[in-house]
Design a protein around this motif. Structure first.
Motif, PDB file in Angstrom:
ATOM      1  N   LEU A 112      39.706  31.918  46.032  1.00 45.98           N
ATOM      2  CA  LEU A 112      38.345  31.480  45.736  1.00 45.98           C
ATOM      3  C   LEU A 112      38.154  31.094  44.279  1.00 45.98           C
ATOM      4  O   LEU A 112      37.075  30.640  43.898  1.00 45.98           O
ATOM      5  CB  LEU A 112      37.343  32.589  46.104  1.00 45.98           C
ATOM      6  CG  LEU A 112      37.396  33.115  47.539  1.00 45.98           C
ATOM      7  CD1 LEU A 112      36.309  34.142  47.762  1.00 45.98           C
ATOM      8  CD2 LEU A 112      37.267  31.982  48.550  1.00 45.98           C
ATOM      9  N   HIS A 113      39.181  31.309  43.449  1.00 44.82           N
ATOM     10  CA  HIS A 113      39.090  31.041  42.008  1.00 44.82           C
ATOM     11  C   HIS A 113      37.921  31.803  41.394  1.00 44.82           C
ATOM     12  O   HIS A 113      37.225  31.296  40.513  1.00 44.82           O
ATOM     13  CB  HIS A 113      38.943  29.533  41.753  1.00 44.82           C
ATOM     14  CG  HIS A 113      39.992  28.709  42.427  1.00 44.82           C
ATOM     15  ND1 HIS A 113      41.306  28.704  42.007  1.00 44.82           N
ATOM     16  CD2 HIS A 113      39.943  27.889  43.505  1.00 44.82           C
ATOM     17  CE1 HIS A 113      42.013  27.904  42.785  1.00 44.82           C
ATOM     18  NE2 HIS A 113      41.218  27.398  43.713  1.00 44.82           N
ATOM     19  N   GLN A 114      37.727  33.014  41.901  1.00 42.96           N
ATOM     20  CA  GLN A 114      36.632  33.851  41.446  1.00 42.96           C
ATOM     21  C   GLN A 114      37.023  34.607  40.186  1.00 42.96           C
ATOM     22  O   GLN A 114      38.078  35.223  40.103  1.00 42.96           O
ATOM     23  CB  GLN A 114      36.257  34.863  42.542  1.00 42.96           C
ATOM     24  CG  GLN A 114      35.157  34.393  43.458  1.00 42.96           C
ATOM     25  CD  GLN A 114      33.787  34.662  42.883  1.00 42.96           C
ATOM     26  OE1 GLN A 114      33.614  35.431  41.955  1.00 42.96           O
ATOM     27  NE2 GLN A 114      32.783  33.992  43.436  1.00 42.96           N
ATOM     28  N   GLU A 115      36.143  34.560  39.182  1.00 45.48           N
ATOM     29  CA  GLU A 115      36.377  35.324  37.958  1.00 45.48           C
ATOM     30  C   GLU A 115      35.666  36.670  37.995  1.00 45.48           C
ATOM     31  O   GLU A 115      35.977  37.565  37.218  1.00 45.48           O
ATOM     32  CB  GLU A 115      35.913  34.522  36.738  1.00 45.48           C
ATOM     33  CG  GLU A 115      36.699  33.225  36.527  1.00 45.48           C
ATOM     34  CD  GLU A 115      38.194  33.462  36.374  1.00 45.48           C
ATOM     35  OE1 GLU A 115      38.574  34.459  35.713  1.00 45.48           O
ATOM     36  OE2 GLU A 115      38.984  32.662  36.921  1.00 45.48           O
ATOM     37  N   VAL A 116      34.691  36.797  38.894  1.00 45.69           N
ATOM     38  CA  VAL A 116      33.949  38.049  39.030  1.00 45.69           C
ATOM     39  C   VAL A 116      34.738  38.992  39.946  1.00 45.69           C
ATOM     40  O   VAL A 116      35.119  38.604  41.058  1.00 45.69           O
ATOM     41  CB  VAL A 116      32.540  37.804  39.617  1.00 45.69           C
ATOM     42  CG1 VAL A 116      31.778  39.115  39.740  1.00 45.69           C
ATOM     43  CG2 VAL A 116      31.779  36.811  38.761  1.00 45.69           C
ATOM     44  N   ASP A 117      34.986  40.201  39.497  1.00 45.15           N
ATOM     45  CA  ASP A 117      35.716  41.164  40.314  1.00 45.15           C
ATOM     46  C   ASP A 117      34.922  41.504  41.573  1.00 45.15           C
ATOM     47  O   ASP A 117      33.705  41.707  41.512  1.00 45.15           O
ATOM     48  CB  ASP A 117      35.972  42.458  39.528  1.00 45.15           C
ATOM     49  CG  ASP A 117      37.039  42.275  38.460  1.00 45.15           C
ATOM     50  OD1 ASP A 117      37.884  41.389  38.625  1.00 45.15           O
ATOM     51  OD2 ASP A 117      37.006  43.023  37.463  1.00 45.15           O
ATOM     52  N   PRO A 118      35.580  41.578  42.725  1.00 44.25           N
ATOM     53  CA  PRO A 118      34.865  41.928  43.961  1.00 44.25           C
ATOM     54  C   PRO A 118      34.411  43.377  43.951  1.00 44.25           C
ATOM     55  O   PRO A 118      35.048  44.236  43.326  1.00 44.25           O
ATOM     56  CB  PRO A 118      35.911  41.685  45.048  1.00 44.25           C
ATOM     57  CG  PRO A 118      37.224  41.873  44.360  1.00 44.25           C
ATOM     58  CD  PRO A 118      37.023  41.345  42.967  1.00 44.25           C
ATOM     59  N   VAL A 119      33.311  43.627  44.639  1.00 43.19           N
ATOM     60  CA  VAL A 119      32.846  44.997  44.867  1.00 43.19           C
ATOM     61  C   VAL A 119      33.477  45.461  46.174  1.00 43.19           C
ATOM     62  O   VAL A 119      33.263  44.842  47.213  1.00 43.19           O
ATOM     63  CB  VAL A 119      31.310  45.063  44.958  1.00 43.19           C
ATOM     64  CG1 VAL A 119      30.857  46.493  45.274  1.00 43.19           C
ATOM     65  CG2 VAL A 119      30.678  44.564  43.666  1.00 43.19           C
ATOM     66  N   ILE A 120      34.273  46.510  46.119  1.00 41.29           N
ATOM     67  CA  ILE A 120      34.980  46.982  47.308  1.00 41.29           C
ATOM     68  C   ILE A 120      34.306  48.230  47.863  1.00 41.29           C
ATOM     69  O   ILE A 120      34.132  49.226  47.152  1.00 41.29           O
ATOM     70  CB  ILE A 120      36.461  47.257  46.995  1.00 41.29           C
ATOM     71  CG1 ILE A 120      37.153  45.952  46.571  1.00 41.29           C
ATOM     72  CG2 ILE A 120      37.163  47.860  48.206  1.00 41.29           C
ATOM     73  CD1 ILE A 120      38.599  46.101  46.197  1.00 41.29           C
ATOM     74  N   ILE A 121      33.918  48.165  49.129  1.00 36.65           N
ATOM     75  CA  ILE A 121      33.250  49.272  49.809  1.00 36.65           C
ATOM     76  C   ILE A 121      34.227  49.869  50.820  1.00 36.65           C
ATOM     77  O   ILE A 121      34.664  49.211  51.750  1.00 36.65           O
ATOM     78  CB  ILE A 121      31.984  48.801  50.562  1.00 36.65           C
ATOM     79  CG1 ILE A 121      31.049  48.016  49.635  1.00 36.65           C
ATOM     80  CG2 ILE A 121      31.279  49.991  51.202  1.00 36.65           C
ATOM     81  CD1 ILE A 121      30.398  48.818  48.557  1.00 36.65           C
TER      82      ILE A 121
END
Length: 258
Positions: A112-121
């Motif tokens: 996704l070329h995401q720079e924001v770290d995912p929130v993992i639940i």
């Protein structure tokens, strides 16, 4: 602020697209089959097992993210105003004894070329619902304009043997709420939805409110009085400003355990 839900990707034993799943459900098809020798002592458990992707967490996540890219605009997916929330019970067990969530973060950044770290639940059976609630909280707090919500888990010996040790598995296809139920049927899948703060084209539902509770009763069983469930439902209705008489349908978490 209101939140809205849009379909994303869905891969399970029933198919690899939203349309295939709709057709399977309307045709009353099941993804659960007897898998010979799947138990610790080679019992034949009934599982929702995929064929070529079975047990391969990274391959499943990568394929689902690939499907997502073909549906949604790349600018939306990689925008810093789009948050990513991942619901998973165990993630990639092949990474033990290391961080089982490491490949999740890496694949999301790569695909996704995401720079924001995912929130993992990772909150056992309610991980998916909690991820939706948390995503809505982020949007309502103005942290994001959109949220990609991913739910994923795969079958592994660890998962199957662990459930077997709890005497939770059934020796037949699960029958939730049935008086003669024998136990759960484990499965594997990856589903993705998009939450937005605007009613865009393709919206299928409005998210109104949610809540969760913890009765700290048992490592795997809820309170016998149902008090935790009552608190969660009551708080949800309060937050939604709704009366219980307005509820037409309840989609319950029916495990089929005794």
């Amino acid at each position: 602020m209101k939140c809205y839900l849009k379909y994303g990707a869905l891969i399970s034993p029933l198919g690899t697209t939203i349309e295939e799943h709709a057709h399977a459900l309307l045709s009353n098809n099941s993804g659960i089959k007897q898998v010979d020798g799947s138990g610790f002592n080679k019992e034949n458990w009934f599982l929702g097992k995929m064929n070529e992707l079975s047990g391969d967490y990274d391959a499943l996540l990568e394929k689902a993210l690939g499907s997502l890219q073909s549906i949604w605009d790349a600018e939306i997916l990689k925008s810093p105003r789009t948050g990513v929330f991942v619901s998973t019970t165990k993630a990639n067990m092949r990474l033990l004894p290391g961080d089982t969530f490491e490949s999740t973060r890496a694949l999301i950044k790569k695909q996704l070329h995401q720079e924001v770290d995912p929130v993992i639940i990772s909150n056992a059976c309610i991980s998916g619902v909690v991820a939706v609630n948390v995503a809505a909280d982020y949007l309502k707090a103005g942290k994001f304009d959109r949220a990609i919500i991913i739910g994923i888990d795969v079958l592994s010996d660890f998962i199957i043997y662990g459930s077997q040790s709890l005497f939770a598995l059934g020796n037949e296809v699960c029958k939730p709420f049935d008086a003669e139920r024998k136990g759960i049927s484990l499965g594997e899948a990856c589903g993705i939805i998009l939450m937005t703060n605007e009613r865009e084209e393709g919206v299928f539902a409005e998210y109104i409110a949610g809540a969760s509770s913890n009765d700290a009763n048992h490592i795997s069983g809820p309170s016998r009085t149902g008090e935790g469930l009552v608190r969660a439902v009551t708080k949800t209705l309060e937050r939604a400003g709704m009366d219980k008489s307005e509820i037409d349908f309840v989609s319950a978490h029916g495990t089929a355990t005794i």
